[in-house]
Design a protein around this motif. Structure first.
Motif, short mmCIF file in Angstrom:
data_model
loop_
_atom_site.label_atom_id
_atom_site.label_comp_id
_atom_site.label_asym_id
_atom_site.label_seq_id
_atom_site.Cartn_x
_atom_site.Cartn_y
_atom_site.Cartn_z
N SER A 107 0.69 -1.26 0.08
CA SER A 107 -0.02 -0.04 -0.17
C SER A 107 0.85 1.18 -0.21
O SER A 107 0.59 2.18 -0.74
N LEU A 110 2.35 1.90 -3.55
CA LEU A 110 1.30 2.45 -4.35
C LEU A 110 1.13 3.71 -4.20
O LEU A 110 0.76 4.83 -5.07
N TYR A 111 0.83 4.27 -2.93
CA TYR A 111 0.80 5.59 -2.32
C TYR A 111 1.87 6.34 -2.82
O TYR A 111 1.60 7.51 -3.38
N ILE A 134 -7.35 2.02 -4.77
CA ILE A 134 -6.83 2.71 -5.68
C ILE A 134 -7.36 4.04 -6.04
O ILE A 134 -6.68 5.02 -6.31
N TYR A 174 -2.75 2.62 -14.14
CA TYR A 174 -2.68 1.87 -13.24
C TYR A 174 -2.92 0.48 -13.74
O TYR A 174 -3.94 0.19 -14.41
N ASN A 176 -2.84 -3.78 -12.96
CA ASN A 176 -2.91 -4.73 -11.97
C ASN A 176 -2.94 -6.05 -12.79
O ASN A 176 -3.88 -6.26 -13.31
N VAL A 206 1.98 2.53 -13.45
CA VAL A 206 2.21 2.02 -12.22
C VAL A 206 1.53 0.74 -11.99
O VAL A 206 0.32 0.29 -12.23
N ASP A 208 0.97 -2.94 -10.46
CA ASP A 208 1.02 -3.70 -9.01
C ASP A 208 0.86 -5.07 -9.20
O ASP A 208 -0.13 -5.78 -9.96
N CYS A 236 5.09 -2.24 -8.10
CA CYS A 236 4.89 -2.35 -6.81
C CYS A 236 4.56 -3.90 -6.01
O CYS A 236 3.88 -4.47 -7.06
N ALA A 253 9.09 -1.37 -3.80
CA ALA A 253 8.95 -0.98 -5.21
C ALA A 253 10.17 -0.78 -6.00
O ALA A 253 11.15 -0.71 -5.25
#
Length: 390
Positions: A107, A110-111, A134, A174, A176, A206, A208, A236, A253
């Protein structure tokens, strides 16, 4: 006499940030249990097995050896070296310890990624359904999540669909895989489409990869390993899922500059790093034999079959998820509104699930059932479903 307090307000950046619906449901289940009610818990996202003993003992040994002082905020050198080796050899992302950072769970990674990339007024493309925090992480950066239906993208073409939902303010994607809650696993060809789109539009990705070791159909592929993507991808990871370390809050990360410097600032001023003994546990976790990880996958595969077969047997249509540990059936047989369906199941059958709508509009009509629980618990849930829907 009164005191004027009109200037006492929360910063506006929190106006659009809510609390996780999943946490609220978890709290409701805990309250029911505290009242003596039996609840079939399929709402959670924690592995069924305990943290392996060698990992626990590594933390204990760290305490005995007095590794209890401040560590470098980005992570102890042996951990970052091991992470760089893992990323290079397993994920195909050539990197060095200077481009890896330990974080307080996935988390925080990602933040930090969204804080590093997004400015107020920016847009972020998000494949949907998506993991609920998210959207709030993006809004917390004063940016806007743009939801891209995953099913539509896979049917009509990833790049074409991303282009359809993109704006002139779009800054990142994003990405994932495997996906929570649907279990979708993007193929290499699909990753190449996302990469080509990101390169063409000069976007950051980004990525995930929390469930990288839980793929039943197909193979996991890291988008940062593609040509031209290393310099525009922040990837991440978490120790929570593979090693059952949810409460340890260990993540990491990998990123290029200038994003790694921004991530270092987020970690430094947010937590000043991961607790030192936890870092030694993370280091030990990376030594886990791949054979043990593979065996866990087979344990989950069994649970997947039991739950998916049970759901389909009572008329809740469910495709076997390709990855992660959630089933995402259509539950319109119970109620078209997923929140109402979840409430009915919890009240009438004492089965706790997560409404699909909390994962975005594309999740409506579905419920998320987690099968990261014991086999007897899954069997009991299936029986409760049969009784309720018969």
């Amino acid at each position: 006499m009164t005191t004027k307090v009109s200037g006492l307000r929360v910063a506006k950046r929190f106006d659009e940030v809510g609390f996780s619906d999943i946490v609220q449901i978890r709290n409701k289940v805990m309250a029911l249990r505290a009242a003596g009610e039996k609840v079939h818990s399929l709402h959670g996202g924690e592995p069924f097995f305990e943290t392996p003993e060698p990992i626990k003992y590594a933390a204990i040994q760290a305490l005995v050896d007095n590794h209890t002082r401040y560590a470098p905020s980005s992570g102890i050198a042996p951990l970052r070296e091991a992470l760089a080796a893992k990323l290079t050899n397993k994920n195909g992302i050539p990197t060095t310890p200077d481009h890896v950072i330990a974080t307080v769970g996935g988390s925080q990674a990602l933040y930090g990624a969204f804080q590093a990339v997004l400015d107020p007024g920016d847009d972020a493309l998000v494949f949907s359904p998506y993991w609920t925090p998210i959207a709030d992480l993006i809004r917390g950066a004063e940016a806007r999540p743009l939801l891209v239906p995953t099913i539509t993208a896979r049917r009509n073409g990833i790049a074409n669909t991303l282009a359809q939902f993109s704006t002139s303010s779009t800054r990142c994607v994003y990405y994932n895989t495997p996906q929570n809650p649907s279990g979708v696993v993007f193929t290499r060809a699909e990753a190449e489409e996302v990469a080509a789109f990101a390169i063409e539009r000069d976007l950051v990705v980004v990525a995930d990869e929390a469930y990288e070791d839980l793929v039943y159909d197909g193979t996991h592929f890291s988008i940062a390993s593609l040509p031209g993507m290393a310099q525009r991808t922040i990837t991440c990871f978490t120790f929570s899922k593979t090693y059952s370390m949810t409460g340890w809050r260990g993540g990491y990360a990998q990123a290029p500059e200038p994003f790694m410097t921004a991530l270092r600032k987020v970690v430094l001023y947010g937590t000043n790093g991961v607790p030192t003994p936890v870092q030694y546990a993370m280091l030990q976790a990376l030594k886990t034999p791949e054979s043990e990880i593979a065996q866990r996958l087979e344990d989950y595969r069994l649970r997947r079959k039991l739950l998916v077969d049970g759901l389909n047997a009572v008329g809740l249509d469910c495709e076997p998820p390709a990855g992660a540990f959630y089933a995402f059936p259509n539950v319109e047989k119970i109620h078209r509104n997923s929140r109402t369906a979840a409430e009915i199941l919890l009240e009438k059958a004492h089965i706790a699930t997560i409404p699909g709508s909390v994962f975005g509009a594309q999740g409506e009509g579905h419920l998320r059932f987690g099968y990261a629980i014991s086999v007897p618990e899954i069997e009991a849930c299936v029986e409760a479903l049969k009784t309720f829907l018969s």
